[in-house]
Design a protein around this motif. Sequence first.
Motif, mmCIF file in Angstrom:
data_model
loop_
_atom_site.group_PDB
_atom_site.id
_atom_site.type_symbol
_atom_site.label_atom_id
_atom_site.label_comp_id
_atom_site.label_asym_id
_atom_site.label_seq_id
_atom_site.Cartn_x
_atom_site.Cartn_y
_atom_site.Cartn_z
ATOM 1 N N TYR A 38 0.860 -1.187 0.000
ATOM 2 C CA TYR A 38 0.000 0.000 0.000
ATOM 3 C C TYR A 38 0.898 1.241 0.000
ATOM 4 C CZ TYR A 38 1.115 1.079 4.875
ATOM 5 O OH TYR A 38 1.771 1.425 6.024
ATOM 6 N N LEU A 39 0.356 2.355 -0.444
ATOM 7 C CA LEU A 39 1.058 3.634 -0.377
ATOM 8 C C LEU A 39 0.549 4.386 0.849
ATOM 9 C CD1 LEU A 39 1.094 4.869 -4.099
ATOM 10 C CD2 LEU A 39 3.081 4.269 -2.712
ATOM 11 N N SER A 40 1.430 4.651 1.791
ATOM 12 C CA SER A 40 1.030 5.376 2.996
ATOM 13 C C SER A 40 0.663 6.817 2.642
ATOM 14 C CB SER A 40 2.173 5.381 4.011
ATOM 15 O OG SER A 40 3.261 6.154 3.517
ATOM 16 N N LYS A 41 -0.026 7.477 3.562
ATOM 17 C CA LYS A 41 -0.396 8.876 3.337
ATOM 18 C C LYS A 41 0.839 9.739 3.138
ATOM 19 C CE LYS A 41 -4.709 8.590 5.971
ATOM 20 N NZ LYS A 41 -5.419 9.020 7.192
ATOM 21 N N THR A 42 1.884 9.471 3.906
ATOM 22 C CA THR A 42 3.113 10.259 3.787
ATOM 23 C C THR A 42 3.752 10.063 2.420
ATOM 24 O OG1 THR A 42 3.517 10.078 6.167
ATOM 25 C CG2 THR A 42 5.394 10.672 4.769
ATOM 26 N N ARG A 43 3.887 8.818 1.999
ATOM 27 C CA ARG A 43 4.539 8.543 0.722
ATOM 28 C C ARG A 43 3.698 9.051 -0.448
ATOM 29 N NH1 ARG A 43 7.659 2.882 -0.099
ATOM 30 N NH2 ARG A 43 8.500 3.698 1.856
ATOM 31 N N THR A 44 2.368 8.872 -0.355
ATOM 32 C CA THR A 44 1.485 9.395 -1.403
ATOM 33 C C THR A 44 1.600 10.898 -1.495
ATOM 34 O OG1 THR A 44 -0.093 7.584 -1.092
ATOM 35 C CG2 THR A 44 -0.899 9.561 -2.206
ATOM 36 N N GLY A 45 1.546 11.557 -0.346
ATOM 37 C CA GLY A 45 1.645 13.015 -0.323
ATOM 38 C C GLY A 45 2.959 13.509 -0.893
ATOM 39 N N LEU A 46 4.054 12.833 -0.543
ATOM 40 C CA LEU A 46 5.361 13.245 -1.050
ATOM 41 C C LEU A 46 5.474 13.028 -2.556
ATOM 42 C CD1 LEU A 46 7.829 11.975 1.723
ATOM 43 C CD2 LEU A 46 7.420 14.350 1.037
ATOM 44 N N MET A 47 5.028 11.874 -3.033
ATOM 45 C CA MET A 47 5.174 11.575 -4.459
ATOM 46 C C MET A 47 4.328 12.513 -5.319
ATOM 47 S SD MET A 47 5.408 7.417 -4.474
ATOM 48 C CE MET A 47 6.241 7.214 -6.030
ATOM 49 N N LEU A 48 3.181 12.909 -4.799
ATOM 50 C CA LEU A 48 2.334 13.844 -5.537
ATOM 51 C C LEU A 48 2.884 15.270 -5.465
ATOM 52 C CD1 LEU A 48 -1.229 12.637 -4.519
ATOM 53 C CD2 LEU A 48 -0.337 12.708 -6.845
ATOM 54 N N SER A 49 3.258 15.695 -4.269
ATOM 55 C CA SER A 49 3.489 17.121 -4.048
ATOM 56 C C SER A 49 4.936 17.579 -4.185
ATOM 57 C CB SER A 49 2.967 17.503 -2.662
ATOM 58 O OG SER A 49 3.647 16.756 -1.655
ATOM 59 N N ILE A 50 5.906 16.667 -4.126
ATOM 60 C CA ILE A 50 7.306 17.099 -4.216
ATOM 61 C C ILE A 50 7.580 17.766 -5.555
ATOM 62 C CG2 ILE A 50 8.318 14.992 -5.204
ATOM 63 C CD1 ILE A 50 9.771 17.256 -2.406
ATOM 64 N N PHE A 51 6.793 17.410 -6.563
ATOM 65 C CA PHE A 51 6.884 18.056 -7.868
ATOM 66 C C PHE A 51 6.774 19.574 -7.716
ATOM 67 C CE2 PHE A 51 4.901 19.446 -11.885
ATOM 68 C CZ PHE A 51 5.735 18.859 -12.817
ATOM 69 N N ASN A 52 5.890 20.025 -6.810
ATOM 70 C CA ASN A 52 5.682 21.458 -6.605
ATOM 71 C C ASN A 52 6.888 22.129 -5.969
ATOM 72 O OD1 ASN A 52 2.628 22.054 -7.239
ATOM 73 N ND2 ASN A 52 2.679 20.096 -6.182
ATOM 74 N N ILE A 53 7.594 21.414 -5.089
ATOM 75 C CA ILE A 53 8.805 21.983 -4.507
ATOM 76 C C ILE A 53 9.859 22.158 -5.602
ATOM 77 C CG2 ILE A 53 10.714 21.557 -2.929
ATOM 78 C CD1 ILE A 53 8.163 22.462 -1.566
ATOM 79 N N GLY A 54 9.978 21.167 -6.486
ATOM 80 C CA GLY A 54 10.874 21.316 -7.628
ATOM 81 C C GLY A 54 10.495 22.516 -8.471
ATOM 82 N N CYS A 55 9.187 22.717 -8.665
ATOM 83 C CA CYS A 55 8.709 23.862 -9.448
ATOM 84 C C CYS A 55 9.101 25.184 -8.793
ATOM 85 C CB CYS A 55 7.192 23.803 -9.589
ATOM 86 S SG CYS A 55 6.600 22.475 -10.664
ATOM 87 N N ALA A 56 8.963 25.253 -7.460
ATOM 88 C CA ALA A 56 9.328 26.481 -6.745
ATOM 89 C C ALA A 56 10.809 26.784 -6.919
ATOM 90 C CB ALA A 56 8.972 26.338 -5.262
ATOM 91 N N ILE A 57 11.645 25.750 -6.831
ATOM 92 C CA ILE A 57 13.088 25.927 -7.015
ATOM 93 C C ILE A 57 13.386 26.347 -8.453
ATOM 94 C CG2 ILE A 57 15.325 24.747 -7.023
ATOM 95 C CD1 ILE A 57 14.150 22.899 -4.814
ATOM 96 N N GLY A 58 12.740 25.684 -9.399
ATOM 97 C CA GLY A 58 12.995 25.961 -10.812
ATOM 98 C C GLY A 58 12.597 27.359 -11.229
ATOM 99 N N GLY A 59 11.475 27.860 -10.684
ATOM 100 C CA GLY A 59 11.034 29.196 -11.048
ATOM 101 C C GLY A 59 12.035 30.260 -10.660
ATOM 102 N N VAL A 60 12.667 30.091 -9.501
ATOM 103 C CA VAL A 60 13.625 31.082 -8.995
ATOM 104 C C VAL A 60 15.005 30.903 -9.605
ATOM 105 C CG1 VAL A 60 14.737 31.961 -6.902
ATOM 106 C CG2 VAL A 60 12.334 31.301 -6.847
ATOM 107 N N THR A 61 15.383 29.659 -9.952
ATOM 108 C CA THR A 61 16.738 29.393 -10.454
ATOM 109 C C THR A 61 16.767 29.242 -11.974
ATOM 110 O OG1 THR A 61 16.402 27.014 -10.048
ATOM 111 C CG2 THR A 61 17.436 28.298 -8.298
ATOM 112 N N LEU A 62 16.160 28.194 -12.482
ATOM 113 C CA LEU A 62 16.203 27.928 -13.917
ATOM 114 C C LEU A 62 15.455 29.004 -14.708
ATOM 115 C CD1 LEU A 62 17.443 25.746 -15.733
ATOM 116 C CD2 LEU A 62 15.256 24.539 -15.662
#
Length: 466
Positions: A38-62
């Motif tokens: 099963y996918l735990s709530k923590t792992r599901t949340g991270l796999m879905l939402s970590i993309f947004n943290i990458g986006c935040a970094i990319g907007g300011v840097t790349l």
Amino acid sequence: IAFGGFVFGWDTGTISGFVNMPDFVHRYGQISSEGQKYLSKTRTGLMLSIFNIGCAIGGVTLGKTGDMYGRKKGLMMTMVVYIVGIIIQIAAVKSWVQYFIGRIIAGIAVGSIGVLAPMFISETSPKAIRGTLVSCYQLMITGGIFLGYCTTYGTYHHYGDSRQWRIPLGLSFAWALFMIFGMTFTPESPRYLVENDRIEEAKESLAKANKQDVNSEFVIHEVNILADAIEFEKSAGNATWGELFTGKPKIFYRLLVGIVLQTLQQLTGINYFFYYGTTIFKAVGLDDSFETSIVFGVINFASTFLALWVVDRFGRRMTLMAGSTGMLVTLVIFASIGVKDLYVHGYGSEARKPVGNAMIFLVCLFIFFFAQTWGACVYVVVSETYPLRIRAKGMAIANCANWIWGFLIGFFTPFITGAIHFAYGYVFFGCVVFSLVFVFAFVPETKGLSLEDVDELYRNYTPGLA
């Protein structure tokens, strides 16, 4: 240029299906006490939402590549980074951490697209239809979400192995290559070219975008306006990050407007339905929640076509306030009947099918209001709020707020819904009420203004008297 939004939408539309696919859960899930994966709530949340943290970094840097190499080359370089992120994800066999890292890298690229694409469109568009053309970015996002839903529905029902999720993920290569190929035919931003003293190229860009002769009076007039505005900005020296707080006219205020609007776009609750659409509607008794996601995708995509007309017809303020009004009504009814009437004997028991159907209808209505207003119009307002010298920085910070809130909603939603269930809708209702007040009191109308005229607007603008 707007097709960059399709890449973002495709990720949103596919990842929500991946986390409900048996092969995906088998590879990246944990083992329960009963020996089931099963996918735990923590792992599901991270796999879905970590993309947004990458986006935040990319907007300011790349996102800086747009100022360094031009908007056109910046977008092409960004897509190369995106391809690297997809390769890392698709090559993951059993390591959820590898998949996780790939999503961060792909997110960095998409964050850069979120800055460069709307900015590029706004700098290239004639002012009379700028709102419509920037809205095409959101249209492509909704198109990506819809086709992502359709693709995961097909692979989920036709395959029982990793092709369920690897085929949709692999199609991302096609979108990236199409974007790179298409950009080779696109004229560079005339504002960027004038800023870098490439006047003749700026004339050619303006002529191509406006279907004018390169030496026409219109093109020469536009170049002179750009040159005067840029010369005035350059006289103040190189723009720094500190200028976001001290610059004039009202740069810090304009930064706050962008940040709050991008934050509120997430706090409407739209990604609560998109990221967790298939999960939510399993709870209302649907046998095939993938089908419901496709319905959402169709409404989202079709409604965004209306945004192309609405945003320049009624203006930015009226569009946003009308959208807030429609969304707050649907949210409060959705949350109320979900809490009071959905389940026969309390949460988790048998669901009342008519009530579940009513909730699905309300979500469809909510998406209808969002797609033609806050979905597209926020990108329009933010893309035309900042002067050229700090536009990339201002848009990056505003978009960063969007991505961070996207992460918070994506990560914490499983925990919040586990605790308060459909009462979560009341939280978003409160945020939408605030959005209505904020736009009325603090956001001026920029419809029909050139990007250079927006400075003059803010110079004389008093909040509360928009």
